[in-house]
Scaffold this motif. Sequence first.
Motif, PDB file in Angstrom:
ATOM      1  N   LYS A 146      37.015  32.580  40.004  1.00 10.86           N
ATOM      2  CA  LYS A 146      35.696  32.464  39.989  1.00 10.86           C
ATOM      3  C   LYS A 146      35.344  31.311  40.865  1.00 10.86           C
ATOM      4  O   LYS A 146      35.770  30.133  40.078  1.00 10.86           O
ATOM      5  N   LEU A 147      34.330  31.233  41.621  1.00 10.89           N
ATOM      6  CA  LEU A 147      33.704  29.765  42.030  1.00 10.89           C
ATOM      7  C   LEU A 147      32.323  29.508  41.501  1.00 10.89           C
ATOM      8  O   LEU A 147      31.613  30.328  41.354  1.00 10.89           O
ATOM      9  N   HIS A 148      32.471  28.331  40.777  1.00 11.23           N
ATOM     10  CA  HIS A 148      31.470  27.759  40.192  1.00 11.23           C
ATOM     11  C   HIS A 148      30.612  26.722  40.982  1.00 11.23           C
ATOM     12  O   HIS A 148      31.421  25.617  41.001  1.00 11.23           O
ATOM     13  N   SER A 149      29.374  26.672  41.149  1.00 11.98           N
ATOM     14  CA  SER A 149      28.693  25.624  41.908  1.00 11.98           C
ATOM     15  C   SER A 149      27.561  25.270  41.181  1.00 11.98           C
ATOM     16  O   SER A 149      26.752  25.856  40.561  1.00 11.98           O
ATOM     17  N   PRO A 155      34.963  36.944  43.258  1.00  9.25           N
ATOM     18  CA  PRO A 155      35.821  37.746  44.241  1.00  9.25           C
ATOM     19  C   PRO A 155      36.274  39.188  43.865  1.00  9.25           C
ATOM     20  O   PRO A 155      36.626  39.723  44.625  1.00  9.25           O
ATOM     21  N   VAL A 156      36.769  38.965  42.703  1.00  9.37           N
ATOM     22  CA  VAL A 156      37.360  40.243  42.215  1.00  9.37           C
ATOM     23  C   VAL A 156      36.387  41.499  42.021  1.00  9.37           C
ATOM     24  O   VAL A 156      36.706  42.325  42.325  1.00  9.37           O
ATOM     25  N   GLU A 157      35.269  41.019  41.261  1.00  7.07           N
ATOM     26  CA  GLU A 157      34.216  42.157  41.094  1.00  7.07           C
ATOM     27  C   GLU A 157      33.034  42.033  42.082  1.00  7.07           C
ATOM     28  O   GLU A 157      32.450  43.162  42.077  1.00  7.07           O
ATOM     29  N   LYS A 158      33.171  41.281  43.062  1.00  7.33           N
ATOM     30  CA  LYS A 158      32.377  41.221  44.095  1.00  7.33           C
ATOM     31  C   LYS A 158      31.264  41.054  43.527  1.00  7.33           C
ATOM     32  O   LYS A 158      30.085  41.514  44.126  1.00  7.33           O
ATOM     33  N   THR A 159      30.984  40.075  42.772  1.00  5.79           N
ATOM     34  CA  THR A 159      29.406  39.759  42.168  1.00  5.79           C
ATOM     35  C   THR A 159      29.169  38.136  42.454  1.00  5.79           C
ATOM     36  O   THR A 159      29.999  37.353  42.542  1.00  5.79           O
ATOM     37  N   THR A 160      27.907  37.719  42.360  1.00  2.00           N
ATOM     38  CA  THR A 160      27.401  36.680  42.565  1.00  2.00           C
ATOM     39  C   THR A 160      26.218  36.572  41.496  1.00  2.00           C
ATOM     40  O   THR A 160      25.404  37.650  41.638  1.00  2.00           O
ATOM     41  N   GLU A 161      26.287  35.518  40.772  1.00  2.00           N
ATOM     42  CA  GLU A 161      25.164  35.352  39.855  1.00  2.00           C
ATOM     43  C   GLU A 161      24.545  33.792  40.033  1.00  2.00           C
ATOM     44  O   GLU A 161      25.337  32.922  40.253  1.00  2.00           O
ATOM     45  N   VAL A 197      21.331  38.552  40.341  1.00  4.76           N
ATOM     46  CA  VAL A 197      22.755  39.021  40.176  1.00  4.76           C
ATOM     47  C   VAL A 197      23.038  39.870  41.433  1.00  4.76           C
ATOM     48  O   VAL A 197      22.018  40.932  41.412  1.00  4.76           O
ATOM     49  N   TYR A 198      23.847  39.916  42.270  1.00  4.40           N
ATOM     50  CA  TYR A 198      24.234  40.433  43.410  1.00  4.40           C
ATOM     51  C   TYR A 198      25.521  41.149  42.935  1.00  4.40           C
ATOM     52  O   TYR A 198      26.434  40.712  42.563  1.00  4.40           O
ATOM     53  N   LYS A 199      25.463  42.675  43.131  1.00  4.52           N
ATOM     54  CA  LYS A 199      26.564  43.321  42.884  1.00  4.52           C
ATOM     55  C   LYS A 199      26.823  44.414  43.932  1.00  4.52           C
ATOM     56  O   LYS A 199      25.768  44.851  44.532  1.00  4.52           O
ATOM     57  N   PRO A 200      27.937  45.000  44.239  1.00  2.00           N
ATOM     58  CA  PRO A 200      28.127  45.997  44.966  1.00  2.00           C
ATOM     59  C   PRO A 200      27.329  47.436  44.631  1.00  2.00           C
ATOM     60  O   PRO A 200      27.411  47.647  43.388  1.00  2.00           O
ATOM     61  N   HIS A 201      26.759  48.126  45.702  1.00  2.00           N
ATOM     62  CA  HIS A 201      25.994  49.513  45.207  1.00  2.00           C
ATOM     63  C   HIS A 201      27.437  50.284  44.735  1.00  2.00           C
ATOM     64  O   HIS A 201      28.456  50.574  45.526  1.00  2.00           O
ATOM     65  N   PRO A 202      27.144  51.116  43.693  1.00  2.00           N
ATOM     66  CA  PRO A 202      28.156  52.169  43.162  1.00  2.00           C
ATOM     67  C   PRO A 202      28.517  53.106  44.405  1.00  2.00           C
ATOM     68  O   PRO A 202      29.569  53.884  44.513  1.00  2.00           O
ATOM     69  N   HIS A 203      27.754  53.725  45.152  1.00  2.00           N
ATOM     70  CA  HIS A 203      27.769  54.622  46.077  1.00  2.00           C
ATOM     71  C   HIS A 203      27.685  54.164  47.475  1.00  2.00           C
ATOM     72  O   HIS A 203      28.234  54.672  48.440  1.00  2.00           O
ATOM     73  N   LYS A 204      27.520  52.881  47.693  1.00  2.00           N
ATOM     74  CA  LYS A 204      27.513  52.514  49.060  1.00  2.00           C
ATOM     75  C   LYS A 204      27.944  50.810  49.097  1.00  2.00           C
ATOM     76  O   LYS A 204      27.066  49.906  49.028  1.00  2.00           O
ATOM     77  N   PRO A 205      29.123  50.788  49.156  1.00  2.00           N
ATOM     78  CA  PRO A 205      29.883  49.336  48.800  1.00  2.00           C
ATOM     79  C   PRO A 205      29.295  48.416  49.686  1.00  2.00           C
ATOM     80  O   PRO A 205      29.561  47.108  49.411  1.00  2.00           O
ATOM     81  N   ASP A 206      29.164  48.730  50.971  1.00  2.00           N
ATOM     82  CA  ASP A 206      28.684  47.559  51.899  1.00  2.00           C
ATOM     83  C   ASP A 206      27.364  47.317  51.420  1.00  2.00           C
ATOM     84  O   ASP A 206      26.855  46.213  52.195  1.00  2.00           O
TER      85      ASP A 206
END
Length: 133
Positions: free
Chosen positions: A27-30, A65-71, A90-99
């Motif tokens: 995970k990238l921490h800034s 990058p593994v979970e494709k989330t940004t907090e 918190v940004y995370k992928p949509h469960p039915h529309k991954p893009d």
Amino acid sequence: MQKYPNPMNLSMVGVDVLARHVDPGGKLHSHRLLSTKWGIPPIVKSITGMRRTKMYVQKHSVVDPVEKTTELRSSNVSFTNLVLVDERLVYKPHPHKPDKPILTQEAVISVKGVSLSSYLEGLMANTISSNAN
């Protein structure tokens, strides 16, 4: 187009990276300091006595990058004697529309020591909400 300043976000004047690292899990921490310049409504200036329009916000972010989330967690550094703003996105992928991402936004706003504090808190909440859109 430059990231800052740019015509898409006129209030942002600069960003300084204070710290950045990748943890053992990848995970990238800034930790960044954002410089912003806001037009303060005349009524707010008269109530608070504020004249300065440049403000600073600290922002901590974690990109997974593994979970494709940004907090993102941010809080103001300037004017903490008058207002405290703590925001979490918190940004995370949509469960039915991954893009497509799903954004969850939380903000706690506290205006201190001035009359009309609930009005000012609501004004700031609307601004934060519209910025997320």
